[in-house]
Motif scaffolding. Structure first.
Motif, PDB file in Angstrom:
ATOM      1  N   HIS A 127      44.221  35.224  41.360  1.00  0.00           N
ATOM      2  CA  HIS A 127      44.743  36.435  41.993  1.00  0.00           C
ATOM      3  C   HIS A 127      43.710  37.562  41.967  1.00  0.00           C
ATOM      4  O   HIS A 127      42.766  37.546  41.192  1.00  0.00           O
ATOM      5  CB  HIS A 127      46.060  36.895  41.364  1.00  0.00           C
ATOM      6  CG  HIS A 127      46.048  37.015  39.874  1.00  0.00           C
ATOM      7  ND1 HIS A 127      46.426  35.988  39.026  1.00  0.00           N
ATOM      8  CD2 HIS A 127      45.735  38.058  39.065  1.00  0.00           C
ATOM      9  CE1 HIS A 127      46.335  36.379  37.768  1.00  0.00           C
ATOM     10  NE2 HIS A 127      45.914  37.629  37.766  1.00  0.00           N
ATOM     11  N   GLY A 141      54.737  35.736  43.804  1.00  0.00           N
ATOM     12  CA  GLY A 141      53.276  35.755  43.806  1.00  0.00           C
ATOM     13  C   GLY A 141      52.696  37.124  44.028  1.00  0.00           C
ATOM     14  O   GLY A 141      51.534  37.250  44.424  1.00  0.00           O
ATOM     15  N   ASN A 182      48.230  36.667  44.883  1.00  0.00           N
ATOM     16  CA  ASN A 182      47.490  35.408  44.870  1.00  0.00           C
ATOM     17  C   ASN A 182      46.649  35.337  46.143  1.00  0.00           C
ATOM     18  O   ASN A 182      47.178  35.438  47.249  1.00  0.00           O
ATOM     19  CB  ASN A 182      48.458  34.225  44.820  1.00  0.00           C
ATOM     20  CG  ASN A 182      49.215  34.155  43.507  1.00  0.00           C
ATOM     21  OD1 ASN A 182      48.697  34.542  42.465  1.00  0.00           O
ATOM     22  ND2 ASN A 182      50.442  33.666  43.555  1.00  0.00           N
TER      23      ASN A 182
END
Length: 403
Positions: A190, A215, A235
């Motif tokens: 990320h 995410g 991400n």
């Protein structure tokens, strides 16, 4: 006023890297009477950056080094976690920490501009101690010291020290020189955008907090002057580039609950920073080789998921200063530093990695499990985690604390 305490007449420390950890260590050793030289590769001091948050452990380290009051004067204090944790819709996932628990253990978070912290630490060094444009390239260990080679505008130069502190960051050259077979930093999966929302937004007076999505994560913290430091995590493929960071944050987070859209809108588009998050996923076998000690990200680069990178560098700084001040010889001091710092920093790095996997998951099953886990998790478990990070007690340094 920072005056040196004469506990190490004639001793010289060479610090490689002018980041927070390197500057804090140099300033602490200067206070203890050491002569210090800081070799910084960049040609100008670091003036850019967004905000930085420091939990109680880092504040206590700064108190020992003599900077606590100055840093707090430029900061805003908040309860760790702020108003708690929410979903993108605004639904509460986790309640705020119990104020009675925070008060009982003296736990707080302070937030300030990263350049302000850099500036305070630089100002504590004696004239001429910080050498910019100095690219350290090698070190030679001697029986009674070490010699660092570095490139400058004048060609290759050398400087000798009784100890060398390699605080040269995530991609540390000296980590690779001393442990060539050690694993290199790896991409966490990320990246993070950071920005500062200016005044004039009514929601900016809110106490800060965090929001987890699929995410995705958005965090916000108050700054002096009715501003807010925010960070947005997603991400992303390694090496991905986003020409308009502000637009990318707005695309991913602009429909989330208030005050997130207002904070994004109140941020100058050209001031949004973007960085990929790397870590040392495989712990180093040691932090010390001969007269050289690794410190901060050079020793234990970790993800930002617990907000402990700079905090652990400040802990390193005060522990190393105390060891060099109280042990009879440099090798014994470095052995003590490594013994005290490796277990804690490597444990926190592993905990930060686990937290990142929990926060940044995208799989439906994992998201459902996370939601159930957060509903069932007892407040005591969260409190124990907070104590593990924040309720750390630094060693004392000889002499009076500078005013």
């Amino acid at each position: 006023m920072h005056e040196a305490v004469s506990t190490a007449p004639g001793r010289h420390a060479v610090v490689i890297g002018g980041g927070i950890g390197g500057l804090a260590t140099a300033a602490g050793l200067h206070r203890l009477g050491w002569r210090v030289t800081v070799l910084e590769r960049a040609t100008r001091p670091r003036e850019a950056g967004a905000g930085i948050s420091l939990l109680t452990n880092a504040q206590r380290a700064l108190d020992r080094l003599g900077f606590g009051a100055q840093v707090r004067a430029r900061s805003v204090s908040m309860a760790p976690g702020g108003e708690g944790l929410r979903a993108p819709s605004g639904r509460r996932l986790q309640h705020p920490a119990d104020p009675r628990f925070l008060s009982r253990h003296g736990l707080s978070l302070i937030v300030l501009l990263r350049p302000d912290l850099h500036g305070l630490l630089r100002a504590a060094l004696p004239p001429g101690a910080l050498r910019t444009g100095a690219d350290a390239v090698g070190v030679e260990d001697l029986p009674d010291g070490a010699v660092v080679r570095y490139g400058s505008a004048h060609g290759e130069e050398r400087v000798r020290g009784d100890v060398v502190i390699a605080a040269d960051g995530l991609n540390s050259r000296f980590r690779h020189l001393l442990w060539p077979s050690a694993a290199r930093p790896v991409y966490s999966g990320h990246s993070v955008w950071r920005g500062i929302a200016g005044g004039g937004v009514g929601a900016i007076a809110e106490p800060g907090g965090g929001t987890w999505g699929r995410g995705l994560e958005f965090g916000r913290m108050p700054l002096p002057g009715h501003r807010v430091y925010w960070f947005a995590v997603a991400n992303t493929p390694e090496g991905a580039r986003f020409p308009d960071g502000h637009a990318e944050v707005r695309r991913r987070f602009g429909s989330w609950h208030r005050p997130i859209p207002e904070l994004i809108a109140a941020t100058p588009p050209g001031d949004v920073l973007h960085h990929e998050v790397f870590e040392l996923a495989e712990p180093l076998p040691g932090y010390v080789s001969g007269r050289v000690a690794l410190l901060g990200d050079a020793a234990h680069a970790m993800t930002s998921d617990l907000g402990q990178g700079a905090c652990q560098a400040l802990e390193d700084a005060v522990v190393l200063c105390a060891a060099l001040a109280t042990e009879p010889a440099v090798p014994a001091a470095l052995a003590r530093y490594e013994r005290e710092r490796r277990p804690r920093t490597q444990g926190i790095a592993a905990a930060s990695r686990r937290m990142g996997r929990t926060k940044m998951t995208e799989r439906c099953w994992d998201l459902a499990c996370r939601s159930v886990m957060m509903r069932l998790r007892s407040p005591r478990a969260a409190e124990e985690g907070m104590l593990y990070l924040g309720d750390w007690r630094p060693p004392r340094l000889p002499g009076p604390v500078p005013a």
